[in-house]
Write a protein that holds these residues in place. Structure first.
Motif, mmCIF file in Angstrom:
data_model
loop_
_atom_site.group_PDB
_atom_site.id
_atom_site.type_symbol
_atom_site.label_atom_id
_atom_site.label_comp_id
_atom_site.label_asym_id
_atom_site.label_seq_id
_atom_site.Cartn_x
_atom_site.Cartn_y
_atom_site.Cartn_z
ATOM 1 N N MET A 59 0.821 -1.206 0.000
ATOM 2 C CA MET A 59 0.000 0.000 0.000
ATOM 3 C C MET A 59 0.857 1.258 0.000
ATOM 4 O O MET A 59 0.546 2.244 -0.673
ATOM 5 C CB MET A 59 -0.938 -0.007 1.210
ATOM 6 C CG MET A 59 -1.933 -1.159 1.238
ATOM 7 S SD MET A 59 -2.981 -1.246 -0.234
ATOM 8 C CE MET A 59 -3.945 0.246 -0.040
ATOM 9 N N ARG A 60 1.946 1.249 0.754
ATOM 10 C CA ARG A 60 2.825 2.424 0.785
ATOM 11 C C ARG A 60 3.439 2.686 -0.589
ATOM 12 O O ARG A 60 3.539 3.835 -1.032
ATOM 13 C CB ARG A 60 3.918 2.235 1.833
ATOM 14 C CG ARG A 60 3.428 2.363 3.269
ATOM 15 C CD ARG A 60 4.585 2.400 4.245
ATOM 16 N NE ARG A 60 4.142 2.474 5.617
ATOM 17 C CZ ARG A 60 3.781 3.600 6.244
ATOM 18 N NH1 ARG A 60 3.803 4.750 5.582
ATOM 19 N NH2 ARG A 60 3.403 3.578 7.509
ATOM 20 N N ILE A 61 3.863 1.631 -1.267
ATOM 21 C CA ILE A 61 4.405 1.774 -2.621
ATOM 22 C C ILE A 61 3.340 2.346 -3.550
ATOM 23 O O ILE A 61 3.605 3.229 -4.374
ATOM 24 C CB ILE A 61 4.913 0.413 -3.143
ATOM 25 C CG1 ILE A 61 6.152 -0.022 -2.349
ATOM 26 C CG2 ILE A 61 5.239 0.484 -4.636
ATOM 27 C CD1 ILE A 61 6.581 -1.452 -2.615
ATOM 28 N N SER A 62 2.113 1.868 -3.404
ATOM 29 C CA SER A 62 1.010 2.348 -4.239
ATOM 30 C C SER A 62 0.717 3.816 -3.974
ATOM 31 O O SER A 62 0.506 4.598 -4.904
ATOM 32 C CB SER A 62 -0.247 1.511 -3.977
ATOM 33 O OG SER A 62 -0.010 0.144 -4.223
ATOM 34 N N TYR A 63 0.698 4.201 -2.691
ATOM 35 C CA TYR A 63 0.417 5.587 -2.338
ATOM 36 C C TYR A 63 1.452 6.528 -2.950
ATOM 37 O O TYR A 63 1.131 7.615 -3.424
ATOM 38 C CB TYR A 63 0.421 5.775 -0.824
ATOM 39 C CG TYR A 63 -0.699 5.070 -0.088
ATOM 40 C CD1 TYR A 63 -1.768 4.486 -0.764
ATOM 41 C CD2 TYR A 63 -0.681 4.985 1.302
ATOM 42 C CE1 TYR A 63 -2.777 3.847 -0.080
ATOM 43 C CE2 TYR A 63 -1.697 4.345 1.998
ATOM 44 C CZ TYR A 63 -2.739 3.778 1.298
ATOM 45 O OH TYR A 63 -3.730 3.148 1.981
ATOM 46 N N GLU A 64 2.722 6.104 -2.888
ATOM 47 C CA GLU A 64 3.798 6.952 -3.409
ATOM 48 C C GLU A 64 3.625 7.212 -4.902
ATOM 49 O O GLU A 64 3.875 8.316 -5.388
ATOM 50 C CB GLU A 64 5.151 6.298 -3.137
ATOM 51 C CG GLU A 64 5.543 6.303 -1.664
ATOM 52 C CD GLU A 64 6.824 5.532 -1.401
ATOM 53 O OE1 GLU A 64 7.440 5.073 -2.402
ATOM 54 O OE2 GLU A 64 7.203 5.384 -0.228
ATOM 55 N N MET A 65 3.190 6.209 -5.636
ATOM 56 C CA MET A 65 3.039 6.382 -7.078
ATOM 57 C C MET A 65 1.728 7.062 -7.435
ATOM 58 O O MET A 65 1.676 7.926 -8.313
ATOM 59 C CB MET A 65 3.128 5.035 -7.794
ATOM 60 C CG MET A 65 2.874 5.133 -9.299
ATOM 61 S SD MET A 65 3.391 3.675 -10.205
ATOM 62 C CE MET A 65 5.174 3.868 -10.132
ATOM 63 N N LEU A 66 0.656 6.698 -6.737
ATOM 64 C CA LEU A 66 -0.663 7.202 -7.097
ATOM 65 C C LEU A 66 -0.971 8.563 -6.493
ATOM 66 O O LEU A 66 -1.860 9.267 -6.965
ATOM 67 C CB LEU A 66 -1.742 6.207 -6.649
ATOM 68 C CG LEU A 66 -1.703 4.831 -7.321
ATOM 69 C CD1 LEU A 66 -2.651 3.884 -6.613
ATOM 70 C CD2 LEU A 66 -2.067 4.948 -8.785
ATOM 71 N N GLY A 67 -0.233 8.912 -5.423
ATOM 72 C CA GLY A 67 -0.557 10.156 -4.739
ATOM 73 C C GLY A 67 -1.941 10.107 -4.140
ATOM 74 O O GLY A 67 -2.634 11.108 -4.032
ATOM 75 N N ASP A 68 -2.365 8.920 -3.745
ATOM 76 C CA ASP A 68 -3.724 8.709 -3.237
ATOM 77 C C ASP A 68 -3.622 7.783 -2.044
ATOM 78 O O ASP A 68 -3.074 6.693 -2.141
ATOM 79 C CB ASP A 68 -4.583 8.070 -4.326
ATOM 80 C CG ASP A 68 -6.026 7.857 -3.891
ATOM 81 O OD1 ASP A 68 -6.329 8.086 -2.710
ATOM 82 O OD2 ASP A 68 -6.826 7.456 -4.747
ATOM 83 N N GLU A 69 -4.151 8.199 -0.909
ATOM 84 C CA GLU A 69 -4.050 7.382 0.289
ATOM 85 C C GLU A 69 -5.059 6.250 0.324
ATOM 86 O O GLU A 69 -5.118 5.494 1.271
ATOM 87 C CB GLU A 69 -4.218 8.250 1.541
ATOM 88 C CG GLU A 69 -3.043 9.163 1.802
ATOM 89 C CD GLU A 69 -3.085 9.748 3.189
ATOM 90 O OE1 GLU A 69 -4.134 9.632 3.846
ATOM 91 O OE2 GLU A 69 -2.072 10.321 3.615
#
Length: 243
Positions: A59-69
């Protein structure tokens, strides 16, 4: 419960699923998935962690790329029927414990299930003299319940609603990561009801350390649950830990 080989494809499939629900192009999707594949547990290099620990990293990797929490906070469907009944012995054991319970802590799981959680809590309060605390995620994680979700359905009318205090998208519950308030409430509880596989995978690691009476409620979604708890796939599980 520690991660096993069966968890790896399950986590990767989950990751791919929410990537497909975003607007990422193919090159960005490949980049995100490649970063996820660098997580040691998904390469078979670390079997000492729980599934929620690994999912938090995803999830942290996803947040960093998507800019979405919260890239995958989706509404869940409620099963229209249950093929298997709850195990009778465990059910009766839980009823006996509820009769001797005053302080109940209820760890929520899926946001789409909280209407049923509220109904269950209301019913339990009609049957037993209970002071109930309903615990939600502090950060959006997968489709897990947050404070906003709980207040939207007025969960605060039947229970005190508190965030767990965990400072990350962790889809489970580990006491050492929870706020001091939640840790105190957990220790003082006469009974803890833990909903969902993520809470079981993680809180199962804490049960002996704290010695609390816990009833785990979740679905048998994988081989590890089948093997550990001797249940068929998709069967509802009620597992009591009262030692």
């Amino acid at each position: 419960m520690k991660i096993g080989p069966d968890c790896v494809p399950c986590i990767l499939k989950m990751c791919l699923g929410f990537i497909r629900k975003t607007e990422l192009g193919d090159s960005e999707a490949f980049e995100l998935f490649n970063d996820v594949m660098k997580i040691p547990s998904l390469k078979g290099e670390d079997w000492t962690v729980t599934s929620p620990d690994v999912i938090e990293k995803v999830m942290r990797i996803s947040y960093e790329m998507l800019g979405d929490e919260n890239p995958s906070h989706l509404q869940s469907t409620i099963r229209d029927k249950m093929k298997y009944p709850l195990p009778e012995e465990q059910y009766q054991q839980m009823k006996g414990q509820l009769a001797n319970t005053r302080r109940l802590v209820y760890f929520g799981d899926n946001a789409g299930e909280i209407v049923l959680d509220k109904l269950l809590i209301s019913t339990l309060k009609e049957l037993y003299d209970l002071d109930v605390t309903f615990v939600v995620r502090s950060m959006p994680t997968l489709n897990d319940v947050t404070l906003t979700d709980a207040l939207d359905i007025k969960m605060n009318k039947v229970a005190r609603v508190l965030e767990n205090g965990i400072d990350g998208p962790f889809p489970g519950t580990r006491m050492f990561r929870c706020s001091p308030e939640i840790q105190d409430i957990f220790r003082q509880a006469d009974l803890v009801i833990s909903k969902g596989g993520g809470n079981f995978d993680s809180l199962d690691e804490d049960k002996k350390r704290y010695g609390q009476k816990i009833s785990f409620l979740f679905l048998s979604k994988c081989y590890l649950y089948e093997k550990l708890l001797h249940t068929p796939l998709e069967a509802p599980i009620l597992s009591n830990y009262y030692d």
